[in-house]
Enzyme design. Structure first.
Site, short mmCIF file in Angstrom:
data_model
loop_
_atom_site.label_atom_id
_atom_site.label_comp_id
_atom_site.label_asym_id
_atom_site.label_seq_id
_atom_site.Cartn_x
_atom_site.Cartn_y
_atom_site.Cartn_z
CB SER A 103 -4.76 -1.20 8.60
OG SER A 103 -4.22 -0.19 9.41
CE LYS A 104 1.40 -0.47 3.23
NZ LYS A 104 1.45 -1.77 2.54
N GLY A 105 0.44 1.83 7.62
CA GLY A 105 1.11 2.82 8.46
C GLY A 105 2.37 3.32 7.78
#
Ligand code: NAD
Length: 467
Positions: A103-105
């Protein structure tokens, strides 16, 4: 555009490695595309005005949960960039065998435009939006620091989560990279740079590898050039200089570089940079305001530790380093990668080289869920056993063991020793597995081999859940 290239590059590297696997095209597509990306626009009242911010959280894969990956604050952040970074997280976690999806934000913001109190307010609002959609959750999605964020932001996120879910006993595990006083783990801040050091050491343990790359001997005294003196670059540079006797001949920042052919004192130049916001006037080396050609300067090892796409088809032809270690995510474009491979420049790719961050995040998450510090139960028991052993040896030999050995035995391992030991083991094993796959499958370079190792593991995982 540059960020579209980043996602494009990541996908092309994936496709290149596919030909070395037995993965069917339909499963390959399932693995490659991001599961979901959530875009959020939210308002925060600051300086008597409502400011609207845009952020993203992308979940690339959920073959293991929680999905894991940092949150960056960057004015150039975009959906494509976040999706590329989330994909890299999936492959990275598979390579070092941590049971996470990717995941990444990101938040589109220049942190330098705001005060610390304002950043706190913005972070808390962003966190609320993500938490209520389970995009921050100890069992489903666990962020960490990345570009432009640090332990501070992670502490605020953890605090927001705890306010929303006050009875969740595992609340602290909703985010990693927290301050040590707030459930963080010693050694997390240094972990990515430390991991870079460990993987370079492992590379130099293999005579065949460093000879093939054009080196004649080991790591000591190698000339290293580093781009970015942030969290990752600073720690990598510091450890390689202080512990491996490397010469850091150039450190590049976005606003100028500092050079010294005899080697820079990293602690001193970091202090100068923190105090003055630039290397200008630092007595440790020569200041160079124009950094555009410095990635191509003469050195043994080049460590890009700032951002993506900095080595492209234009400067790749001019790179002089024999070894490039991708401490940053995606610093080399697909086209540049092809050029460098043809020129026989060895590359330790991002999905191995900077995996130290998520490795130690994994330890922090485990520690938060176990609610006990590593080594707590066994420490005194081990000390007692060593004391008994030393007493037995002294009785049998009739001689006293020298005090310094005694102390080392009895003192035993502190939590930081255990963290570094675990990290070192993961980085060594990752390198060895990828290297072995490269040799056995006659794969031309470490990057393609690293992707193959990751893809095979993810495919097995999808297979076992019936996809
Ligand atoms: P950071 O914000 O702490 O540091 C980045 C540094 O790069 C800053 O000092 C910045 O001024 C500098 N920089 C920006 N643009 C530059 C340019 N054009 N030339 C030279 N310097 C420039 O970020 P970080 O956490 O050290 O992350 C750096 C890279 O490592 C990113 O690609 C990130 O995704 C990757 N990474 C970080 C972690 C982590 O644990 N922090 C883990 C894995 C990968």
């Amino acid at each position: 555009m540059a960020n579209q290239n980043f996602l494009g590059s990541t996908n092309k590297l994936f496709d290149q490695a596919l030909s070395y696997t037995d993965i069917s095209p339909d499963l390959a597509l399932r693995i490659r595309v991001s599961n979901s990306t959530y875009t959020i626009n939210f308002g925060v009242k600051l300086r008597d005005k409502i400011h609207t911010f845009t952020g993203w959280r992308s979940v690339h894969s959920e073959h293991f949960e929680p999905a894991k990956g940092g949150i960056r604050y960057d004015i150039n952040a975009s959906q494509e960039e976040v999706e590329a970074l989330a994909a890299l997280m999936t492959y990275k976690c598979a390579i070092i065998e941590v049971p996470y999806g990717g995941s990444k934000g990101a938040l589109r913001i220049n942190p330098k435009d705001w005060t610390k109190a304002e950043i706190e307010k913005i972070t808390r609002r962003f966190a609320q939006e993500l938490i209520k959609r389970d995009l921050i959750h100890p069992a489903q999605n666990v962020p960490a620091p990345d570009v432009g964020t640090s332990a501070n932001e992670m502490a605020w996120i953890a605090d927001e989560y705890r306010r929303i879910y006050p009875t969740d006993i595992n609340a602290l595990a909703c985010v990693t990279g927290k301050p040590t006083e707030k459930g963080g783990l010693v050694g997390r801040a240094e972990a990515t740079g430390r991991g870079v050091q460990y993987i370079i050491r492992e590379f130099f343990r293999h005579d065949d590898d460093y000879l093939k790359a054009g080196f004649r001997d080991g790591l000591k005294n190698k000339k290293i050039s580093i781009q970015g003196l942030g969290n990752v670059g600073y720690h990598a540079a510091k450890f390689l200089q202080q512990e491996d006797e490397c010469r850091i001949v150039c450190v590049m920042e976005y606003n100028g570089a500092i050079l010294n052919p005899d080697g820079l004192d990293i602690e001193k130049i970091k202090q100068h940079y923190l105090e003055h916001g630039s290397f200008e006037g630092c007595p440790e080396g020569k200041f160079e305001p124009n950094t555009s050609e410095l990635l191509c300067m003469e050195c043994d090892i080049l460590i890009p530790a700032a951002k993506e796409n900095v080595i492209d088809e234009f400067n790749a032809k001019e790179i002089k380093a024999k070894l490039i270690v991708e401490a940053a995510n995606g610093p080399i474009t697909f086209e540049a990668d092809e050029i460098l491979n043809k020129r026989n420049v060895t590359i330790i790719p991002d999905i191995m080289a900077n995996a130290g961050g998520v490795a130690v995040s994994y330890f922090e998450w485990i520690r938060n869920i176990r609610h006990i510090r590593f080594g707590r139960l066994e420490k005194r028991r081990n000390a007692f056993q060593f004391e008994t052993l030393i007493a037995a040896i002294e009785t049998m030999t009739g001689k006293d063991m020298p005090e310094k050995f005694k102390e080392q035995f009895i003192e035993g391992a502190n939590e930081i020793d255990l963290v570094r030991s675990g990290l070192d083991d993961m980085m060594r094993e990752a390198y060895q597995k990828v290297r072995q796959s490269m040799i056995e499958n006659k794969i031309p370079n470490l990057r393609t081999a690293a992707y193959k190792v990751a893809l095979d593991r993810i495919a097995i995982s999808y297979d076992t859940i019936g996809l």
